[in-house]
Structures are given as structure tokens and as C-alpha cells.
Write a protein that holds these residues in place. Structure first.
Motif, PDB file in Angstrom:
ATOM      1  N   ASP A 144      -2.591   1.227  12.076  1.00 53.71           N
ATOM      2  CA  ASP A 144      -1.485   2.196  11.763  1.00 53.71           C
ATOM      3  C   ASP A 144      -2.210   3.550  11.312  1.00 53.71           C
ATOM      4  N   GLU A 145      -2.980   3.201  10.310  1.00 54.27           N
ATOM      5  CA  GLU A 145      -3.632   4.374   9.642  1.00 54.27           C
ATOM      6  C   GLU A 145      -4.245   5.238  10.481  1.00 54.27           C
ATOM      7  N   ASP A 146      -4.912   5.051  11.521  1.00 54.93           N
ATOM      8  CA  ASP A 146      -5.382   5.992  12.495  1.00 54.93           C
ATOM      9  C   ASP A 146      -4.309   6.475  13.170  1.00 54.93           C
ATOM     10  N   LEU A 147      -3.300   6.021  13.556  1.00 62.63           N
ATOM     11  CA  LEU A 147      -1.817   6.413  14.105  1.00 62.63           C
ATOM     12  C   LEU A 147      -1.434   7.512  13.078  1.00 62.63           C
ATOM     13  N   VAL A 148      -1.278   7.234  12.059  1.00 59.41           N
ATOM     14  CA  VAL A 148      -0.888   8.186  11.124  1.00 59.41           C
ATOM     15  C   VAL A 148      -1.492   9.512  10.825  1.00 59.41           C
ATOM     16  N   TYR A 154       6.889   4.189  15.543  1.00 60.18           N
ATOM     17  CA  TYR A 154       8.419   4.041  15.742  1.00 60.18           C
ATOM     18  C   TYR A 154       8.748   2.570  16.336  1.00 60.18           C
ATOM     19  N   ASP A 155       7.767   2.317  17.253  1.00 57.42           N
ATOM     20  CA  ASP A 155       8.115   1.059  17.935  1.00 57.42           C
ATOM     21  C   ASP A 155       7.632  -0.124  17.137  1.00 57.42           C
ATOM     22  N   ARG A 156       6.804   0.137  16.321  1.00 59.50           N
ATOM     23  CA  ARG A 156       6.110  -0.853  15.276  1.00 59.50           C
ATOM     24  C   ARG A 156       7.219  -1.226  14.309  1.00 59.50           C
ATOM     25  N   TYR A 157       7.725  -0.237  13.882  1.00 56.58           N
ATOM     26  CA  TYR A 157       8.289  -0.419  12.385  1.00 56.58           C
ATOM     27  C   TYR A 157       9.879   0.087  12.434  1.00 56.58           C
ATOM     28  N   SER A 158      10.409   0.328  13.752  1.00 56.86           N
ATOM     29  CA  SER A 158      11.795   0.758  13.424  1.00 56.86           C
ATOM     30  C   SER A 158      12.683  -0.349  13.128  1.00 56.86           C
ATOM     31  N   ARG A 159      12.488  -1.412  13.477  1.00 55.78           N
ATOM     32  CA  ARG A 159      13.242  -2.688  13.252  1.00 55.78           C
ATOM     33  C   ARG A 159      13.239  -3.102  11.755  1.00 55.78           C
ATOM     34  N   PRO A 160      12.026  -3.233  11.348  1.00 58.31           N
ATOM     35  CA  PRO A 160      12.062  -3.513   9.940  1.00 58.31           C
ATOM     36  C   PRO A 160      12.674  -2.508   9.105  1.00 58.31           C
ATOM     37  N   VAL A 161      12.326  -1.266   9.261  1.00 50.35           N
ATOM     38  CA  VAL A 161      13.179   0.030   8.582  1.00 50.35           C
ATOM     39  C   VAL A 161      14.685  -0.275   8.672  1.00 50.35           C
ATOM     40  N   TYR A 162      15.145  -0.618   9.840  1.00 53.50           N
ATOM     41  CA  TYR A 162      16.714  -0.875   9.925  1.00 53.50           C
ATOM     42  C   TYR A 162      17.135  -1.969   9.304  1.00 53.50           C
ATOM     43  N   SER A 189       0.224  13.757   4.049  1.00 58.47           N
ATOM     44  CA  SER A 189       0.148  13.364   2.738  1.00 58.47           C
ATOM     45  C   SER A 189      -0.307  11.982   2.672  1.00 58.47           C
ATOM     46  N   PHE A 190      -0.267  11.345   3.694  1.00 55.59           N
ATOM     47  CA  PHE A 190      -0.524   9.891   3.701  1.00 55.59           C
ATOM     48  C   PHE A 190      -2.285   9.691   3.138  1.00 55.59           C
ATOM     49  N   LYS A 191      -2.374   8.745   2.402  1.00 58.73           N
ATOM     50  CA  LYS A 191      -3.729   8.548   1.731  1.00 58.73           C
ATOM     51  C   LYS A 191      -3.966   7.055   1.971  1.00 58.73           C
ATOM     52  N   SER A 192      -4.906   6.597   2.793  1.00 59.94           N
ATOM     53  CA  SER A 192      -5.027   5.023   2.895  1.00 59.94           C
ATOM     54  C   SER A 192      -5.702   4.600   2.056  1.00 59.94           C
ATOM     55  N   GLU A 193      -6.443   5.210   1.011  1.00 62.11           N
ATOM     56  CA  GLU A 193      -7.176   4.704  -0.256  1.00 62.11           C
ATOM     57  C   GLU A 193      -6.012   4.261  -1.062  1.00 62.11           C
ATOM     58  N   ARG A 194      -4.868   4.732  -1.165  1.00 65.75           N
ATOM     59  CA  ARG A 194      -3.700   4.640  -2.102  1.00 65.75           C
ATOM     60  C   ARG A 194      -2.917   3.626  -1.709  1.00 65.75           C
ATOM     61  N   ALA A 195      -2.401   3.461  -0.311  1.00 68.56           N
ATOM     62  CA  ALA A 195      -1.512   2.443   0.161  1.00 68.56           C
ATOM     63  C   ALA A 195      -1.674   2.191   1.730  1.00 68.56           C
ATOM     64  N   SER A 196      -1.396   1.011   2.243  1.00 65.80           N
ATOM     65  CA  SER A 196      -0.988   0.774   3.404  1.00 65.80           C
ATOM     66  C   SER A 196      -0.053   1.763   4.042  1.00 65.80           C
ATOM     67  N   PHE A 197      -0.303   1.838   5.447  1.00 68.45           N
ATOM     68  CA  PHE A 197       0.975   2.444   5.955  1.00 68.45           C
ATOM     69  C   PHE A 197       2.029   2.225   5.770  1.00 68.45           C
ATOM     70  N   SER A 198       2.134   0.663   6.159  1.00 71.18           N
ATOM     71  CA  SER A 198       3.568  -0.029   5.948  1.00 71.18           C
ATOM     72  C   SER A 198       3.986   0.126   4.394  1.00 71.18           C
ATOM     73  N   THR A 199       3.176  -0.096   3.342  1.00 70.47           N
ATOM     74  CA  THR A 199       3.614   0.023   2.027  1.00 70.47           C
ATOM     75  C   THR A 199       4.316   1.665   2.080  1.00 70.47           C
ATOM     76  N   TRP A 200       3.388   2.704   2.414  1.00 68.75           N
ATOM     77  CA  TRP A 200       4.003   4.033   2.245  1.00 68.75           C
ATOM     78  C   TRP A 200       5.328   4.280   3.023  1.00 68.75           C
ATOM     79  N   LEU A 201       5.506   3.595   4.171  1.00 69.06           N
ATOM     80  CA  LEU A 201       6.609   3.923   4.960  1.00 69.06           C
ATOM     81  C   LEU A 201       7.685   3.093   4.147  1.00 69.06           C
ATOM     82  N   TYR A 202       7.667   1.785   3.496  1.00 71.54           N
ATOM     83  CA  TYR A 202       8.556   1.222   2.887  1.00 71.54           C
ATOM     84  C   TYR A 202       8.838   2.223   1.591  1.00 71.54           C
ATOM     85  N   ARG A 203       8.299   2.732   1.042  1.00 66.70           N
ATOM     86  CA  ARG A 203       8.443   3.799  -0.073  1.00 66.70           C
ATOM     87  C   ARG A 203       9.272   4.922   0.423  1.00 66.70           C
TER      88      ARG A 203
END
Length: 92
Positions: free
Chosen positions: A6-10, A25-33, A63-77
């Protein structure tokens, strides 16, 4: 793309890679929905939330910083903040 983390993709999204955004989007659209339905109680608003969240990912990927949070946490915020905004707009 499917093998990339995820981090490489972002980071690729930050460089303008639409395919990387599509993979996220394919990975996370369902959980976001599902989060949207749970938080908003409305399927149509949850669909709008998915669109808003991934538009934000596209616009703010740098603005994504992998040292601060994972992509999934960032997306959840992002998802939660947009859900609050949509709920406020609905109530007005």
C-alpha cells in the motif's frame, strides 16, 4: 501492481499514477463503503463517501507519511473526517 504494498502504491499515486490509485481503490473501496454505511446509516451517502475519500487520496497522496501511520490508518482518518463532513451537510 497487485504485488506492491500500500505504501509503495500511495507514493506512486503522489507521482500521478492512476493505475496505483485504481489498485488502492480495488483493495479498499469496500471497507470504506462499509464504514460509511455504519457511520452514516445511508447507502447513497456511503457511495459519495467512497468517491470523496479516494478523491482526497488522489489530491493529498504527497502528504502521506509512512513513518506516522500505515496507509489503511491514513485512509480511515480521511474516511471518518469526510463522513463527519457529509453528516453535517445532511443535517443542515
Amino acid at each position: 501492481m497487485k504485488q506492491m504494498g500500500d505504501e509503495d502504491l500511495v507514493h506512486r499515486v503522489a507521482g500521478g499514477d492512476e493505475q496505483a490509485l485504481s489498485e488502492l481503490y480495488d483493495r479498499y473501496s469496500r471497507p470504506v463503503y462499509a464504514t460509511g454505511v455504519r457511520l452514516l446509516g445511508d447507502a447513497h451517502l456511503a457511495e459519495e463517501l467512497v468517491q470523496d475519500a479516494f478523491t482526497n487520496v488522489w489530491r493529498r497522496a504527497e502528504s502521506f507519511k509512512s513513518e506516522r501511520a500505515s496507509f489503511s490508518t491514513w485512509l480511515y482518518r480521511i474516511t471518518r473526517n469526510r463522513a463527519v463532513d457529509l453528516d453535517r451537510k445532511r443535517r443542515v
